[in-house]
Design an enzyme around this catalytic site. Structure first.
Site, PDB file in Angstrom:
ATOM      1  N   GLU A  81      -3.649  39.015 -19.306  1.00 10.32           N
ATOM      2  CA  GLU A  81      -4.847  39.007 -20.142  1.00 10.32           C
ATOM      3  C   GLU A  81      -4.516  39.113 -21.622  1.00 10.32           C
ATOM      4  O   GLU A  81      -5.124  38.441 -22.444  1.00 10.32           O
ATOM      5  CB  GLU A  81      -5.789  40.164 -19.765  1.00 10.32           C
ATOM      6  CG  GLU A  81      -6.995  40.204 -20.686  1.00 10.32           C
ATOM      7  CD  GLU A  81      -8.048  41.220 -20.304  1.00 10.32           C
ATOM      8  OE1 GLU A  81      -7.756  42.106 -19.491  1.00 10.32           O
ATOM      9  OE2 GLU A  81      -9.160  41.112 -20.853  1.00 10.32           O
ATOM     10  N   ASP A 110      -3.908  41.703 -14.888  1.00 12.45           N
ATOM     11  CA  ASP A 110      -4.868  42.347 -15.784  1.00 12.45           C
ATOM     12  C   ASP A 110      -4.395  43.789 -15.929  1.00 12.45           C
ATOM     13  O   ASP A 110      -4.506  44.584 -15.002  1.00 12.45           O
ATOM     14  CB  ASP A 110      -6.299  42.299 -15.216  1.00 12.45           C
ATOM     15  CG  ASP A 110      -7.318  42.697 -16.276  1.00 12.45           C
ATOM     16  OD1 ASP A 110      -6.915  43.371 -17.249  1.00 12.45           O
ATOM     17  OD2 ASP A 110      -8.504  42.344 -16.130  1.00 12.45           O
ATOM     18  N   ILE A 119      -5.355  46.414 -17.624  1.00 14.81           N
ATOM     19  CA  ILE A 119      -6.443  47.372 -17.366  1.00 14.81           C
ATOM     20  C   ILE A 119      -7.706  46.544 -17.185  1.00 14.81           C
ATOM     21  O   ILE A 119      -8.200  45.921 -18.136  1.00 14.81           O
ATOM     22  CB  ILE A 119      -6.627  48.375 -18.520  1.00 14.81           C
ATOM     23  CG1 ILE A 119      -5.357  49.207 -18.701  1.00 14.81           C
ATOM     24  CG2 ILE A 119      -7.829  49.286 -18.232  1.00 14.81           C
ATOM     25  CD1 ILE A 119      -5.452  50.278 -19.788  1.00 14.81           C
ATOM     26  N   ASP A 120      -8.203  46.503 -15.965  1.00 13.50           N
ATOM     27  CA  ASP A 120      -9.470  45.813 -15.729  1.00 13.50           C
ATOM     28  C   ASP A 120     -10.562  46.876 -15.798  1.00 13.50           C
ATOM     29  O   ASP A 120     -10.520  47.872 -15.062  1.00 13.50           O
ATOM     30  CB  ASP A 120      -9.484  45.125 -14.359  1.00 13.50           C
ATOM     31  CG  ASP A 120     -10.772  44.329 -14.193  1.00 13.50           C
ATOM     32  OD1 ASP A 120     -11.089  43.541 -15.079  1.00 13.50           O
ATOM     33  OD2 ASP A 120     -11.469  44.535 -13.187  1.00 13.50           O
ATOM     34  N   THR A 131     -11.562  47.664 -19.268  1.00  8.07           N
ATOM     35  CA  THR A 131     -11.086  48.311 -20.509  1.00  8.07           C
ATOM     36  C   THR A 131     -12.198  49.120 -21.176  1.00  8.07           C
ATOM     37  O   THR A 131     -11.956  50.214 -21.699  1.00  8.07           O
ATOM     38  CB  THR A 131     -10.537  47.243 -21.490  1.00  8.07           C
ATOM     39  OG1 THR A 131      -9.432  46.596 -20.869  1.00  8.07           O
ATOM     40  CG2 THR A 131     -10.078  47.857 -22.798  1.00  8.07           C
ATOM     41  N   ASP A 169      -9.122  38.655 -13.891  1.00 10.95           N
ATOM     42  CA  ASP A 169     -10.107  39.614 -13.382  1.00 10.95           C
ATOM     43  C   ASP A 169     -10.297  39.472 -11.868  1.00 10.95           C
ATOM     44  O   ASP A 169     -10.781  40.385 -11.217  1.00 10.95           O
ATOM     45  CB  ASP A 169     -11.476  39.384 -14.034  1.00 10.95           C
ATOM     46  CG  ASP A 169     -11.453  39.598 -15.535  1.00 10.95           C
ATOM     47  OD1 ASP A 169     -10.931  40.627 -15.970  1.00 10.95           O
ATOM     48  OD2 ASP A 169     -11.965  38.722 -16.266  1.00 10.95           O
TER      49      ASP A 169
HETATM   50  C1  LIP Z   1     -13.761  42.871 -17.735  1.00 20.94           C
HETATM   51  C2  LIP Z   1     -14.275  42.898 -16.318  1.00 20.94           C
HETATM   52  C3  LIP Z   1     -15.724  43.242 -16.366  1.00 20.94           C
HETATM   53  C4  LIP Z   1     -16.345  41.982 -16.782  1.00 20.94           C
HETATM   54  C5  LIP Z   1     -15.854  41.512 -18.107  1.00 20.94           C
HETATM   55  C6  LIP Z   1     -14.357  41.612 -18.295  1.00 20.94           C
HETATM   56  P1  LIP Z   1     -11.426  43.577 -18.842  1.00 20.94           P
HETATM   57  O1  LIP Z   1     -12.357  42.823 -17.743  1.00 20.94           O
HETATM   58  O2  LIP Z   1     -13.648  43.456 -15.365  1.00 20.94           O
HETATM   59  O3  LIP Z   1     -16.263  43.579 -15.113  1.00 20.94           O
HETATM   60  O4  LIP Z   1     -17.733  42.091 -16.802  1.00 20.94           O
HETATM   61  O5  LIP Z   1     -16.270  40.172 -18.211  1.00 20.94           O
HETATM   62  O6  LIP Z   1     -13.717  40.502 -17.775  1.00 20.94           O
HETATM   63  O7  LIP Z   1     -11.672  42.843 -20.112  1.00 20.94           O
HETATM   64  O8  LIP Z   1     -11.826  44.988 -18.902  1.00 20.94           O
HETATM   65  O9  LIP Z   1     -10.063  43.349 -18.311  1.00 20.94           O
END
Ligand code: LIP
Length: 273
Positions: free
Chosen positions: A71, A88, A90-91, A93, A218
């Site tokens: 990412e 990813d 941290i998914d 964030t 994601d």
């Molecule tokens: C996020 C997701 C979140 C989604 C955002 C974004 P990040 O990922 O997990 O649920 O709504 O579009 O992609 O940016 O925290 O890795």
């Protein structure tokens, strides 16, 4: 890739995910050195970057011939047929920034553009989801399965996300879709991590999840967890999931996926990954 090599990939990914969990908990509560990406609601922290570097360095050491998508460092994704680690760091964030515990590291592997392995670890929830194509899905080593008794949207608990874009087209799509589905189901939850949303459907805690605007990192890992738990991961318009076209329905069964897809009035076509 044979099953022995896939198993080696999983073992290494799991051991790295657990180390990442430690990096995430160590960083929690400290200043996270936050910067904005595409909008004020699209953030990256010092920890996202450190985790991605750690995972790339370690995975490159073990798998020098594989490709890598992450990412925080892949501007154009360019998914190819080569074995590719999809990270990813941290998914969720935004959750991480706010210390809301619904956040995880997501490590996927694709071969021929199909996700074949997924490791999703949330250190704050103490949940380690693992799956390899054809071998079932597990949480903390125990087999998991999607919900079995949900046949209509009227009995479904759904998950969706607002996402982190703030342009008018996206805002309109989110609200029109929410309005159309929201009153037809048992309830809707928005918790802020696409990977964990898919894993919650895989574990039977929710019956379906949809989102427009997410990226390959994601969904790659958790899509394997979901399908190996007996669920389906598909395009919102029906048909197979395309990891690069920025949208997904993950559901406990095909009928719920179809009902949800047919009820959504807006299917955003976004620039592909
Ligand atoms: C996020 C997701 C979140 C989604 C955002 C974004 P990040 O990922 O997990 O649920 O709504 O579009 O992609 O940016 O925290 O890795």
């Amino acid at each position: 890739m044979d099953s022995k090599e896939l198993l080696r990939c999983q073992q290494i990914a799991v051991s790295l995910a657990i180390k990442v969990g430690q990096m995430m908990t160590n960083a929690s509560g400290e200043s996270r050195n936050i910067s904005q990406k595409d909008s004020f609601a699209d953030l990256v922290t010092e920890t996202d970057k450190a985790v991605e570097k750690f995972l790339f360095d370690e995975l490159k050491r073990h798998f020098p011939d594989f490709k890598f998508i992450g990412e925080e460092s892949s501007s154009r994704v360019g998914l190819t047929s080569e074995p590719t680690w999809i990270i990813d760091p941290i998914d969720g964030t935004m959750n991480f920034v706010h210390t809301f515990p619904f956040t995880c590291v997501s490590i996927g592997l694709t071969v021929d553009k199909i996700a074949v392995l997924g490791v999703v670890f949330s250190p704050f929830l103490s949940k380690l989801y693992t799956a390899m194509k054809g071998c079932g899905a597990y949480c903390n080593g125990r087999p998991i399965s999607v919900s079995k008794n949900c046949n209509s949207l009227k009995e479904a608990l759904l998950v969706c996300e607002f996402g982190n874009q703030r342009d008018e087209e996206k805002r309109n799509a989110v609200f029109r879709n929410l309005e159309s589905v929201g009153w037809l189901c048992h309830g809707i939850r928005c918790m802020g991590s696409a990977a964990l949303n898919l894993c919650y459907v895989a574990e039977g805690f929710a019956d379906a999840y949809w989102e427009f605007g997410l990226h390959v990192w994601d969904m790659a890992a958790a899509a394997v967890v979901l399908t190996e738990a007996g669920g389906v991961a598909v395009d919102t318009k029906g048909g197979p999931l395309d990891l690069t076209n920025r949208r997904i329905i993950g559901a406990c069964n095909q009928s719920i996926a179809d009902q949800l897809g047919n009820t959504l009035p807006i299917h955003l076509e976004l620039e592909r990954d």
